[in-house]
Write a protein that holds these residues in place. Structure first.
Motif, short mmCIF file in Angstrom:
data_model
loop_
_atom_site.label_atom_id
_atom_site.label_comp_id
_atom_site.label_asym_id
_atom_site.label_seq_id
_atom_site.Cartn_x
_atom_site.Cartn_y
_atom_site.Cartn_z
N SER A 735 2.50 -9.14 8.14
CA SER A 735 1.78 -8.14 7.34
C SER A 735 1.83 -6.83 8.10
CB SER A 735 0.34 -8.58 7.09
OG SER A 735 -0.34 -7.61 6.31
N CYS A 736 3.00 -6.19 8.12
CA CYS A 736 3.25 -5.07 9.03
C CYS A 736 2.42 -3.84 8.71
CB CYS A 736 4.74 -4.71 8.99
SG CYS A 736 5.81 -6.06 9.55
N ILE A 737 2.14 -3.64 7.41
CA ILE A 737 1.42 -2.42 7.06
C ILE A 737 0.03 -2.39 7.68
CG2 ILE A 737 0.39 -3.33 4.94
CD1 ILE A 737 1.86 0.18 5.50
N ARG A 738 -0.54 -3.62 7.93
CA ARG A 738 -1.87 -3.70 8.53
C ARG A 738 -1.81 -3.91 10.06
NH1 ARG A 738 -5.14 -7.86 4.53
NH2 ARG A 738 -4.52 -6.93 2.53
N CYS A 739 -0.66 -4.25 10.60
CA CYS A 739 -0.56 -4.66 12.01
C CYS A 739 -0.64 -3.45 12.94
CB CYS A 739 0.74 -5.41 12.24
SG CYS A 739 0.94 -5.98 13.96
N ILE A 755 5.10 2.82 -0.97
CA ILE A 755 4.18 1.67 -0.82
C ILE A 755 2.78 2.07 -1.26
CG2 ILE A 755 3.09 0.14 0.84
CD1 ILE A 755 5.73 0.14 2.40
N ARG A 756 2.36 3.27 -0.90
CA ARG A 756 1.01 3.73 -1.27
C ARG A 756 0.90 3.87 -2.78
NH1 ARG A 756 -1.75 8.21 -2.49
NH2 ARG A 756 -3.86 8.46 -1.63
N ASP A 757 1.93 4.44 -3.41
CA ASP A 757 1.88 4.59 -4.86
C ASP A 757 1.87 3.24 -5.55
OD1 ASP A 757 1.90 7.28 -4.40
OD2 ASP A 757 4.07 7.52 -4.77
N SER A 758 2.64 2.29 -5.02
CA SER A 758 2.68 0.95 -5.61
C SER A 758 1.34 0.25 -5.49
CB SER A 758 3.77 0.12 -4.94
OG SER A 758 3.77 -1.22 -5.42
N LEU A 759 0.71 0.40 -4.31
CA LEU A 759 -0.60 -0.22 -4.11
C LEU A 759 -1.64 0.38 -5.05
CD1 LEU A 759 -0.70 -0.52 -0.21
CD2 LEU A 759 -0.60 -2.41 -1.85
N THR A 760 -1.54 1.69 -5.27
CA THR A 760 -2.50 2.33 -6.18
C THR A 760 -2.33 1.80 -7.60
OG1 THR A 760 -2.43 4.32 -4.81
CG2 THR A 760 -3.29 4.55 -7.04
N ALA A 761 -1.10 1.64 -8.00
CA ALA A 761 -0.85 1.11 -9.36
C ALA A 761 -1.31 -0.33 -9.49
CB ALA A 761 0.64 1.25 -9.69
N ARG A 762 -1.07 -1.14 -8.49
CA ARG A 762 -1.47 -2.56 -8.53
C ARG A 762 -2.98 -2.70 -8.52
NH1 ARG A 762 1.58 -5.85 -4.03
NH2 ARG A 762 0.35 -7.52 -5.05
N LEU A 778 -5.92 -5.64 -2.04
CA LEU A 778 -5.02 -4.49 -2.16
C LEU A 778 -5.65 -3.22 -1.60
CD1 LEU A 778 -3.56 -5.18 -5.74
CD2 LEU A 778 -2.38 -5.43 -3.54
N LYS A 779 -6.95 -3.07 -1.75
CA LYS A 779 -7.63 -1.90 -1.21
C LYS A 779 -7.55 -1.86 0.32
CE LYS A 779 -10.90 -1.17 -4.99
NZ LYS A 779 -12.31 -1.18 -5.42
N VAL A 780 -7.62 -3.02 1.00
CA VAL A 780 -7.46 -3.06 2.45
C VAL A 780 -6.07 -2.59 2.83
CG1 VAL A 780 -7.43 -4.57 4.48
CG2 VAL A 780 -9.17 -4.88 2.72
N SER A 781 -5.07 -3.07 2.07
CA SER A 781 -3.70 -2.63 2.36
C SER A 781 -3.53 -1.14 2.09
CB SER A 781 -2.72 -3.44 1.52
OG SER A 781 -2.77 -4.82 1.84
N LEU A 782 -4.20 -0.62 1.05
CA LEU A 782 -4.11 0.81 0.74
C LEU A 782 -4.72 1.65 1.85
CD1 LEU A 782 -3.39 3.05 -1.24
CD2 LEU A 782 -5.66 2.73 -2.31
N ALA A 783 -5.84 1.19 2.41
CA ALA A 783 -6.45 1.94 3.53
C ALA A 783 -5.50 1.96 4.73
CB ALA A 783 -7.78 1.31 3.91
N ALA A 785 -2.25 1.73 4.60
CA ALA A 785 -1.13 2.59 4.25
C ALA A 785 -1.50 4.06 4.41
CB ALA A 785 -0.68 2.29 2.82
N ASP A 786 -2.72 4.43 4.00
CA ASP A 786 -3.17 5.81 4.19
C ASP A 786 -3.19 6.18 5.67
OD1 ASP A 786 -3.43 6.25 1.50
OD2 ASP A 786 -5.56 5.66 1.43
N ALA A 787 -3.66 5.24 6.51
CA ALA A 787 -3.71 5.51 7.95
C ALA A 787 -2.30 5.67 8.52
CB ALA A 787 -4.45 4.39 8.66
N ARG A 788 -1.37 4.82 8.07
CA ARG A 788 0.00 4.92 8.55
C ARG A 788 0.64 6.22 8.08
NH1 ARG A 788 0.28 1.78 12.83
NH2 ARG A 788 -0.28 -0.40 12.38
N LEU A 789 0.32 6.64 6.86
CA LEU A 789 0.88 7.88 6.35
C LEU A 789 0.35 9.09 7.14
CD1 LEU A 789 2.71 9.11 4.19
CD2 LEU A 789 0.70 9.26 2.67
N ALA A 790 -0.95 9.04 7.47
CA ALA A 790 -1.50 10.12 8.29
C ALA A 790 -0.86 10.14 9.68
CB ALA A 790 -3.02 9.95 8.41
#
Length: 821
Positions: A735-739, A755-762, A778-783, A785-790
């Motif tokens: 689960s790399c996005i959270r690791c 990935i962020r857009d996909s998570l928002t849609a899901r 999915l919200k945990v993964s979105l958070a 993803a936001d941190a990785r994007l920042a």
């Protein structure tokens, strides 16, 4: 001085003697050689007028010229009439009653006024300028004895020396003139010295051989009070008398001893600070007396200054009426703030430099309180009333921090100066040879003749007053006059000081105390070979030591001894002043000495520091700020120890060479270089590998190597790299996005956005369909993803130039590599 080690022998060159007692200071001279008293009566001053006239017109006072003798007789008659008209039974009493002794140069007006009132026209015009010849006869004939101050300051008797030499003691004055010729004393110094000797004879009576050291000391004090400060040319008369054998051998060897006060008593040390509280003042005096037995005078002066000036007098100025050592918290806090405060603007340290004596002051005050508390237990009746809580705690003394800062400063000085030491040595050597060449060429030229020497075009100067003891030259370009004798003197002694300091590493006070007796030799028992040694007298640590004289150092010492040896082949004995102990040392054949007029004087520590600065200015060396580089004498000591240990000398041997009691002091002198750190760390790794199992250092197989490389290949991800260690598997189920081990590649930012857009849609779909559990995950993964994007946004375009510094070599050229020590 301790006994010589076994095997030490003496020869015509290498000799040793034990020093004698300290030389006397001015107060001791006055007690041992008191000045002669000036009696109010003696046979010559009691004779009558006619007898006086007959005496002063007969040989040796008679002139060879008949006309001149007649003129002098008339003037003598007027002076006898003037003094004879004053009250008193002797000529000395009449002289004192006339007021001429207090009028200085105005005595002629007094005499002329009396003669005019008595209808006797004064000789020489309205002011009676011709009366001086008659008064001079009475002085030479020993009828009157004016005060020394009157003779020095305001008499205007230009012929006093010549008349004294002609009428009173011609043989002694002729011998003094011959001594000046032998010593090549300048005419100005010779005439001024003979004038002062004539003044002593005129004021005290008798002949030149009757002069005592006390008479000279008295005249020195009189001259100093008149002139404000002693001129060096004016004090040469004492050395002239001593050279001529007038003064006894036990008299001080130099008139410079007269100007020193010697050691102050504890009462005088504390009394100079004006402490108002008498009980505390007496306490400080008693404390210094107790410490006097275990401390040298320099330390005692420092303690007196800290306790008397920086501590108690400071408290009195800020807390008037204070009388107890039991201080309030406010008093303690205020004093500590003042003693540790940064130096005020305008002081030597500058507005931003802290007071360097603060730590020492705090330590001394703490020792003062603790000593009294301890002594109160041993002698309660004397010290118990003063026992009080110590205002300085042990942790308030920044001893370790100060040592670390000082160590860092000194190491930096050593690292900066050791690489350029060869440049300074070459510059001093070249300057010495060039100065000697210019002096020799100028001495061989006739006045006004041009010559080229030492790489310079000069012209020998034409002296207006004839030949001088120094050799002068002029620069043809601008006409600037140069003292080549002084230049050669400075060049030689600067070279000698640099060479001795860098080869021995001795302290500056030890350098000034080196003598011909410091050269000793040791015979090896096995081979019989003679090893030359340099004996360093006890100084700071009160322990003597022996240093092996290298061939280079032997050449330097030979050049010094050759230079200072007199006509007899012996090194002259000179007296030196210990500025720390405030005492005069006994006459010793010091190596660092010079000939000044007819006196052999030692080179002081301050003079050697100035010579070093002259050599450094000539070398053109600069520091990192492009300012002239300065060497302190102690820098050579640190450089010697650093260089010796870096080239393999064991530290305990370096400790003996330096004369340190503690090896930690020696290691504190050694500077640390980056190269040593790298070498030491590599040696540590080598030792650690030797202790590890040998199987860990075998050559890996092809399979092991492929496995190792495969680990790094398997860490490649779409979003970046995985940071897990070798030999470990993924513990987050990919689960790399959270690791937290994921290292984002900024170039894959667009994937994170997808990935962020996909998570928002899901998440929107899950909420619409009522999949609450799916939406929460999915919200945990979105958070994440936001941190990785920042993180990816923050890492974009953040590459920075570290600006690695460029180093300069000795010549100032830029280099690309690190500077080598």
């Amino acid at each position: 001085m301790s006994a010589a080690p076994a095997g030490l022998t003496s020869s015509s060159l290498f000799t040793r003697v034990c020093p004698g007692p300290s030389a006397p200071d001015g107060a001791q001279v006055m007690r041992q050689f008191p000045p002669r008293e000036r009696p109010g009566w003696w046979p010559g001053t009691a004779i009558g007028r006619e007898e006086a006239r007959a005496l002063l017109t007969a040989p040796p006072f008679r002139l060879g010229s008949r006309g001149g003798q007649q003129q002098r007789g008339r003037i003598l008659g007027q002076v006898l009439d003037w003094l004879g008209g004053q009250p008193g039974g002797t000529w000395q009493e009449r002289w004192a009653a006339s007021g001429a002794g207090q009028a200085g140069a105005g005595w002629r007006e007094i005499a002329a006024g009396w003669l005019s009132a008595a209808a006797r026209a004064p000789a020489g015009g309205p002011r009676g300028s011709g009366l001086g010849a008659g008064l001079l006869l009475m002085i030479c004939g020993d009828l009157i004895r004016p005060d020394p101050g009157w003779l020095l300051a305001s008499s205007g008797l230009q012929l006093l020396t010549s008349e004294m030499a002609r009428t009173r003691d011609p043989g002694a004055f002729a011998a003094l003139r011959r001594a000046c010729e032998v010593e090549q004393v300048s005419p100005l110094t010779r005439d001024l010295s003979l004038r002062r000797i004539a003044a002593i004879v005129a004021a005290k009576g008798g002949l030149v051989r009757d002069i005592t050291a006390g008479d000279c000391l008295e005249l020195t004090a009189t001259a100093r009070s008149i002139q404000g400060k002693t001129r060096s040319t004016g004090m040469h008369f004492y050395q002239l008398l001593r050279t001529a054998g007038v003064l006894p051998p036990e008299a001080p060897a130099s008139v410079r001893m007269f100007a020193t006060r010697g050691q102050l008593t504890p009462d005088e040390l504390i009394g100079q600070y004006g402490i108002e509280c008498v009980p505390v003042r007496d306490l400080l005096v008693s404390y210094l007396r107790e410490r006097h037995l275990a401390a040298d005078y320099s330390t005692l002066r420092t303690i007196a200054h800290i306790l008397g000036r920086l501590f108690w007098r400071d408290l009195e100025l800020h807390h008037p009426g204070i009388s107890s050592l039991r201080l309030s918290p406010a008093q303690v806090a205020g004093w500590k703030d003042r003693i540790t405060r940064k130096a005020p603007r305008g002081t030597a340290g500058g507005p931003e430099s802290p007071r360097t004596a603060a730590a020492n002051a705090l330590f001394t005050v703490r020792a003062f309180y603790l000593d009294i508390a301890q002594w109160a237990v041993d002698d309660p009746s004397r010290w118990a009333q003063w026992a009080a809580p110590c205002p300085v705690r042990a942790e308030e003394i920044p001893h370790a921090k100060e040592l670390s800062r000082r160590k860092a400063r000194m190491d930096q000085r050593t690292r900066e100066r050791l690489p350029v030491l060869p440049v300074l040595v070459r510059s001093a050597e070249d300057g010495r040879h060039a100065a000697a060449e210019r002096l020799a060429a100028c001495a061989a030229a006739v006045p006004g003749q041009a010559f080229t020497a030492g790489g310079q075009d000069l012209r020998r100067a034409v002296m207006a007053k004839g030949e001088s003891t120094r050799t002068w030259a002029e620069d043809p370009a601008d006409g600037r006059r140069r003292d080549l004798t002084l230049e050669e003197h400075r060049a030689f002694w600067a070279w000698a000081a640099i060479e001795v300091l860098r080869h021995t590493g001795i302290r500056i006070e030890e350098l000034t105390e080196l003598s011909h007796h410091s050269l000793v030799q040791y015979r090896l028992p096995s081979t019989g070979e003679l090893i030359p040694l340099l004996q360093i007298a006890p100084s700071k640590t009160d322990a003597e030591r022996l240093l092996v004289i290298s061939p280079e150092l032997a050449d330097v010492l030979s050049a010094i001894i050759t230079r200072i040896r007199g006509d007899s082949g012996a090194v002259p004995l000179v007296v030196s002043y210990d500025d720390n102990e405030k005492l005069w040392n006994p006459p010793m054949p010091l190596l660092f000495q010079r000939r000044l007029r007819s006196e052999d004087r030692p080179l002081s520590a301050q003079a050697i520091r100035e010579l070093l600065n002259v050599a450094l200015d000539a070398s053109g060396l600069t520091d990192a700020t492009r300012q002239p580089l300065r060497f302190a004498p102690h820098d050579f000591r640190r450089m010697l120890i650093t260089d010796a240990i870096m080239h393999g000398m064991p530290p305990h041997i370096a400790q003996l060479v330096a004369g340190h009691r503690d090896i930690n002091t020696t290691m504190g002198y050694k500077a640390v270089y980056p190269e040593e750190i790298i070498t030491g760390h590599r040696a540590f790794i080598a030792r650690r590998r030797a202790l590890r199992p040998s199987a860990e250092y075998r050559t890996p197989t092809d399979g092991e190597w492929e496995e190792f490389l495969g680990h790094f290949e398997r860490r490649k991800l779409a979003l970046g790299d995985c940071g897990r260690a070798y030999g470990t598997s993924c513990i987050h189920e990919h689960s790399c996005i959270r690791c937290p081990m994921l290292r984002i590649d900024p170039a894959q930012r667009h994937r994170l956005q997808e990935i962020r857009d996909s998570l928002t849609a899901r998440i929107a779909e899950a909420e619409r369909e009522g999949w609450a559990g799916e939406a929460e995950g999915l919200k945990v993964s979105l958070a994440a993803a936001d941190a990785r994007l920042a993180e990816a946004n923050a890492r974009r375009n953040t590459a920075a130039d570290l600006g690695m510094p460029a180093y300069r070599d000795i010549a100032g050229r830029l280099t690309t590599g690190p500077a080598k020590p």
